[in-house]
Design a protein around this motif. Structure first.
Motif, PDB file in Angstrom:
ATOM      1  N   GLU A   1      35.679  43.794  54.017  1.00 34.89           N
ATOM      2  CA  GLU A   1      36.669  44.078  52.978  1.00 34.89           C
ATOM      3  C   GLU A   1      36.360  43.314  51.693  1.00 34.89           C
ATOM      4  O   GLU A   1      36.778  43.721  50.614  1.00 34.89           O
ATOM      5  N   GLU A   2      35.653  42.198  51.805  1.00 36.33           N
ATOM      6  CA  GLU A   2      35.343  41.352  50.651  1.00 36.33           C
ATOM      7  C   GLU A   2      33.965  41.614  50.065  1.00 36.33           C
ATOM      8  O   GLU A   2      33.729  41.348  48.896  1.00 36.33           O
ATOM      9  N   GLY A   3      33.030  42.059  50.880  1.00 42.14           N
ATOM     10  CA  GLY A   3      31.662  42.241  50.413  1.00 42.14           C
ATOM     11  C   GLY A   3      30.704  42.378  51.572  1.00 42.14           C
ATOM     12  O   GLY A   3      30.881  43.221  52.437  1.00 42.14           O
ATOM     13  N   PHE A   4      29.710  41.496  51.604  1.00 41.57           N
ATOM     14  CA  PHE A   4      28.668  41.573  52.624  1.00 41.57           C
ATOM     15  C   PHE A   4      28.720  40.369  53.564  1.00 41.57           C
ATOM     16  O   PHE A   4      29.100  39.278  53.183  1.00 41.57           O
ATOM     17  N   PHE A   5      28.281  40.632  54.795  1.00 44.51           N
ATOM     18  CA  PHE A   5      28.269  39.619  55.843  1.00 44.51           C
ATOM     19  C   PHE A   5      26.939  39.713  56.573  1.00 44.51           C
ATOM     20  O   PHE A   5      26.486  40.791  56.919  1.00 44.51           O
ATOM     21  N   LYS A   6      26.299  38.557  56.778  1.00 44.36           N
ATOM     22  CA  LYS A   6      25.069  38.507  57.559  1.00 44.36           C
ATOM     23  C   LYS A   6      25.230  37.468  58.654  1.00 44.36           C
ATOM     24  O   LYS A   6      25.505  36.303  58.383  1.00 44.36           O
TER      25      LYS A   6
ATOM     26  N   VAL B   1      28.984  37.198  51.144  1.00 43.59           N
ATOM     27  CA  VAL B   1      28.872  37.369  49.706  1.00 43.59           C
ATOM     28  C   VAL B   1      30.079  38.178  49.261  1.00 43.59           C
ATOM     29  O   VAL B   1      30.274  39.305  49.708  1.00 43.59           O
ATOM     30  N   ASP B   2      30.909  37.574  48.426  1.00 41.41           N
ATOM     31  CA  ASP B   2      32.101  38.237  47.902  1.00 41.41           C
ATOM     32  C   ASP B   2      31.672  39.143  46.759  1.00 41.41           C
ATOM     33  O   ASP B   2      31.134  38.679  45.754  1.00 41.41           O
ATOM     34  N   CYS B   3      31.914  40.444  46.886  1.00 40.31           N
ATOM     35  CA  CYS B   3      31.466  41.411  45.887  1.00 40.31           C
ATOM     36  C   CYS B   3      32.348  41.442  44.647  1.00 40.31           C
ATOM     37  O   CYS B   3      32.023  42.149  43.699  1.00 40.31           O
ATOM     38  N   THR B   4      33.437  40.722  44.620  1.00 40.47           N
ATOM     39  CA  THR B   4      34.263  40.668  43.421  1.00 40.47           C
ATOM     40  C   THR B   4      33.907  39.449  42.584  1.00 40.47           C
ATOM     41  O   THR B   4      33.654  39.561  41.392  1.00 40.47           O
TER      42      THR B   4
ATOM     43  N   CYS C   1      26.733  46.061  45.673  1.00 39.24           N
ATOM     44  CA  CYS C   1      28.193  46.063  45.776  1.00 39.24           C
ATOM     45  C   CYS C   1      28.772  47.368  45.226  1.00 39.24           C
ATOM     46  O   CYS C   1      29.669  47.963  45.830  1.00 39.24           O
ATOM     47  N   ARG C   2      28.283  47.806  44.076  1.00 37.30           N
ATOM     48  CA  ARG C   2      28.761  49.068  43.496  1.00 37.30           C
ATOM     49  C   ARG C   2      28.481  50.238  44.432  1.00 37.30           C
ATOM     50  O   ARG C   2      29.314  51.130  44.578  1.00 37.30           O
ATOM     51  N   LYS C   3      27.332  50.225  45.071  1.00 35.07           N
ATOM     52  CA  LYS C   3      26.963  51.293  46.008  1.00 35.07           C
ATOM     53  C   LYS C   3      27.957  51.383  47.166  1.00 35.07           C
ATOM     54  O   LYS C   3      28.206  52.458  47.695  1.00 35.07           O
ATOM     55  N   GLU C   4      28.544  50.242  47.536  1.00 33.27           N
ATOM     56  CA  GLU C   4      29.510  50.197  48.634  1.00 33.27           C
ATOM     57  C   GLU C   4      30.956  50.363  48.146  1.00 33.27           C
ATOM     58  O   GLU C   4      31.892  50.223  48.929  1.00 33.27           O
ATOM     59  N   GLY C   5      31.156  50.607  46.854  1.00 38.27           N
ATOM     60  CA  GLY C   5      32.485  50.885  46.339  1.00 38.27           C
ATOM     61  C   GLY C   5      33.224  49.678  45.773  1.00 38.27           C
ATOM     62  O   GLY C   5      34.425  49.781  45.472  1.00 38.27           O
ATOM     63  N   PHE C   6      32.558  48.575  45.603  1.00 37.43           N
ATOM     64  CA  PHE C   6      33.193  47.383  45.023  1.00 37.43           C
ATOM     65  C   PHE C   6      32.998  47.391  43.504  1.00 37.43           C
ATOM     66  O   PHE C   6      32.104  48.064  42.980  1.00 37.43           O
ATOM     67  N   GLU C   7      33.836  46.622  42.816  1.00 36.34           N
ATOM     68  CA  GLU C   7      33.709  46.451  41.371  1.00 36.34           C
ATOM     69  C   GLU C   7      33.388  44.982  41.091  1.00 36.34           C
ATOM     70  O   GLU C   7      34.307  44.170  40.940  1.00 36.34           O
TER      71      GLU C   7
END
Length: 137
Positions: free
Chosen positions: A79-84, A93-96, A128-134
């Motif tokens: 919900e926040e971004g990416f997770f590894k 990594v928080d995509c906002t 992030c944009r590719k996954e719908g985040f701004e």
């Protein structure tokens, strides 16, 4: 029962079974502690090396680097971004905000915001944009 020499005068003294068992237990626990510490440190090194597999290009315009940038498609989207997922450290990594965080032993710690080099080399804003985040970074 074994015998040992005392430091004071070289008198032979019997050593009991409890003392032998205690020495064996302490040695075993020390060896186990050493092995577990080595495994945790090895996992930390492996996680750190797998996080950023690039080198060079440390000065603007951040060109001339070698290695493979982060493969964002190989990470999980949250919900926040990416997770590894790592061996010891999990990376977020928080995509906002662009904040990079680590989770170790179920405790999440903010590390730092994405650097200028990371933005150019690894291209997280595009991912992030590719996954719908701004992204706001």
């Amino acid at each position: 029962m074994g015998t040992t020499k005392q430091a004071n005068g070289g008198i032979l003294e019997k050593r009991g079974r409890l003392a032998s068992a205690r020495s064996l237990a302490v040695g075993t626990l020390a060896a186990l502690g050493f092995v577990l510490t080595a495994l945790i440190l090895g996992g930390l090194v492996a996680d750190g090396l797998s996080f950023d597999r690039t080198s060079g290009g440390y000065e603007p315009p951040y060109t001339g680097y070698t290695g493979e940038p982060i493969d964002w498609e190989a990470t999980h989207v949250t919900e926040e971004g990416f997770f590894k997922d790592g061996y010891v450290l999990d990376l977020y990594v928080d995509c906002t905000t662009g904040m990079v965080s680590f989770e170790v032993f179920q405790r999440r710690l903010d590390w730092r915001e994405l650097s200028g080099r990371a933005l150019v080399v690894h291209r997280p804003a595009e991912a992030c944009r590719k996954e719908g985040f701004e992204p706001d970074f």
